[in-house]
Scaffold this active site. Structure first.
Site, PDB file in Angstrom:
ATOM      1  N   CYS A  91       0.794  -1.235   0.000  1.00 13.04           N
ATOM      2  CA  CYS A  91       0.000   0.000   0.000  1.00 13.04           C
ATOM      3  C   CYS A  91       0.821   1.276   0.000  1.00 13.04           C
ATOM      4  O   CYS A  91       0.293   2.347  -0.299  1.00 13.04           O
ATOM      5  CB  CYS A  91      -0.956   0.016   1.194  1.00 13.04           C
ATOM      6  SG  CYS A  91      -2.183  -1.305   1.157  1.00 13.04           S
ATOM      7  N   HIS A 358      -8.880   3.626  -2.332  1.00 16.11           N
ATOM      8  CA  HIS A 358      -7.463   3.319  -2.127  1.00 16.11           C
ATOM      9  C   HIS A 358      -6.933   2.510  -3.315  1.00 16.11           C
ATOM     10  O   HIS A 358      -6.911   1.284  -3.287  1.00 16.11           O
ATOM     11  CB  HIS A 358      -7.341   2.530  -0.819  1.00 16.11           C
ATOM     12  CG  HIS A 358      -5.976   2.046  -0.464  1.00 16.11           C
ATOM     13  ND1 HIS A 358      -4.806   2.582  -0.969  1.00 16.11           N
ATOM     14  CD2 HIS A 358      -5.590   1.043   0.379  1.00 16.11           C
ATOM     15  CE1 HIS A 358      -3.776   1.943  -0.456  1.00 16.11           C
ATOM     16  NE2 HIS A 358      -4.220   0.996   0.359  1.00 16.11           N
ATOM     17  N   CYS A 388       0.024   2.494   6.354  1.00 17.84           N
ATOM     18  CA  CYS A 388       0.276   1.140   6.838  1.00 17.84           C
ATOM     19  C   CYS A 388       0.490   0.235   5.636  1.00 17.84           C
ATOM     20  O   CYS A 388       0.110   0.570   4.512  1.00 17.84           O
ATOM     21  CB  CYS A 388      -0.878   0.640   7.698  1.00 17.84           C
ATOM     22  SG  CYS A 388      -2.482   0.589   6.861  1.00 17.84           S
TER      23      CYS A 388
END
Length: 402
Positions: A91, A358, A388
């Protein structure tokens, strides 16, 4: 060491990452090309001065494989001499791509580079590239592998966040994102995605649900109960954290990040290259850092890496005016606020991934761009961007407005 300045940034709108999403008809290459081309055109960029293009992509397979950065640079009209490289830190890939590009500048090896990312989650699909971590017992067992949603529930349980808490946070994210769009705060950054005829396919983030309230979220069932029970992950969570008596499942689609398609690009260079190109710096990258964190809890890396990057920069939390903390799940940001006793008014002021979505490989670069814009809008000086990461990691970058 040379300074690395941010001269400009652009992104596509985020399209729903499903077959009925507006950007589903656009290839991964098309998304990345849109961002790189927009950056080139609006800065009248002589691409011969671009030493590298670094793009994050979490699932670089199929149409997204084969070094998407190089392919996109060519289709975006950059010269043959412009190389490209794809990176993957889950991510945080988009933010790390910017950091990689900045490191090239700061080390003096390059003068101008682009960092960014792309992900077409509707076409390639999350997890399409596979990996040993969830399936090979050699790593899955000692690291207490659990799907991320269950790790998010573990964070909520351990640190005392109720279903009401995570839902309330999600409602606020939706309100802030809607207000930001209404106020035109994203207008300068978002480049419409167009078809082959030049007609606009999407010009605005389409995952938002501004009408979301506590009542509508209360009607949603927790998403990870069945997975946790049938996969044995409740037991894994308790093995990893025996101080917890029972895992409380509080996350669902409404308080977790949205699956979307999108791309972003950030133009970075030293002072001399920017001046020669007639560009005005907008921000300076002051420091960045990566860190590993506990794999079972997995999503607490932003707390750990924030401490690390602040120490590296010789700064304190009080020195940071704004924070962009990726809203992978509501509990991730709530834990960040709790750990540093932060004023929520300084964090994700324009909403986040719960409302906007996202796009894995691109999100970090998008958050950095949002931070630049918000510093300029508010007249504030410093911002910290952090995400994260799967397998238990964190990435953070500190920027200051020029």
């Amino acid at each position: 060491m040379a300074d690395a300045f941010i001269y400009d940034h652009v992104r596509t709108p985020r399209g729903r990452g499903k077959p009925d999403g507006s950007l589903h008809e656009v290839s991964t290459l098309g998304l990345a090309t849109t961002a790189l081309k927009a950056l080139r055109l609006r800065n009248h960029l002589d691409t011969d001065i671009v030493d590298d293009v670094v793009l994050g992509c979490v699932d670089p397979v199929g149409e997204a494989g084969g070094d998407i950065a190089r392919a996109a640079a060519l289709t975006a009209g950059y010269g043959d001499k412009v190389p490209g490289v794809q990176i993957n830190r889950f991510c945080a890939s988009g933010l790390d791509a910017v950091n990689f590009a900045a490191a090239q500048i700061m080390s003096g090896q390059h003068d101008m580079a682009i960092g960014g990312g792309v992900e077409s989650m509707s076409r390639v699909g999350i997890g399409a590239s596979g990996g040993a971590w969830p399936v090979d017992p050699a790593i899955a067992i000692p690291s207490y592998f659990m799907p991320q949603g269950i790790s998010a529930d573990l964070i909520a349980t351990k640190y005392g966040f109720s279903r009401h808490d995570v839902d309330a946070y999600a409602v606020e994210s939706q309100k802030r994102a809607a207000a930001a769009w209404e106020a035109g705060r994203f207008n300068n950054a978002v480049m419409p995605v167009k078809d082959i005829n030049g007609l606009t396919i999407l010009a605005r983030d389409e995952h938002m649900r501004p009408g979301t309230d506590m009542q509508s979220l209360a009607a949603l069932k927790a998403s990870f109960v069945t997975m946790a029970e049938q996969g044995g992950f409740n037991a894994v969570a308790l093995q990893a954290h025996p101080e917890i008596e029972r895992l409380e499942h509080v996350h669902h689609a409404g308080n977790s990040s949205g699956i979307v398609d999108g791309a972003a690009a950030v133009l970075i260079g030293n002072a001399q290259a920017g001046k020669a190109a007639g560009l005005k710096p907008r921000a300076r990258i002051r420091a960045f850092a990566n860190i590993g964190s506990e794999p079972a809890m997995m999503l607490t890396g932003p707390v750990d890496v924030t401490r690390k990057v602040l120490k590296r920069a010789g700064m304190n939390m009080s020195d940071i005016d704004l924070f962009e903390v990726n809203e992978a799940f509501a509990a991730v940001v709530l834990r960040y606020l709790q750990a540093f006793d932060l004023d929520a008014a300084k964090v994700n002021v324009n909403g986040g991934a719960i409302a906007l979505g996202h796009p894995l490989g691109a999100t970090g670069a998008m958050l950095l761009g949002t931070a630049v814009d918000e510093l300029e809008r508010s007249g504030k000086s410093t911002a910290l961007v952090t995400l994260c990461i799967g397998a238990g990691m964190g990435t953070a970058t500190i920027i200051e407005r020029v």
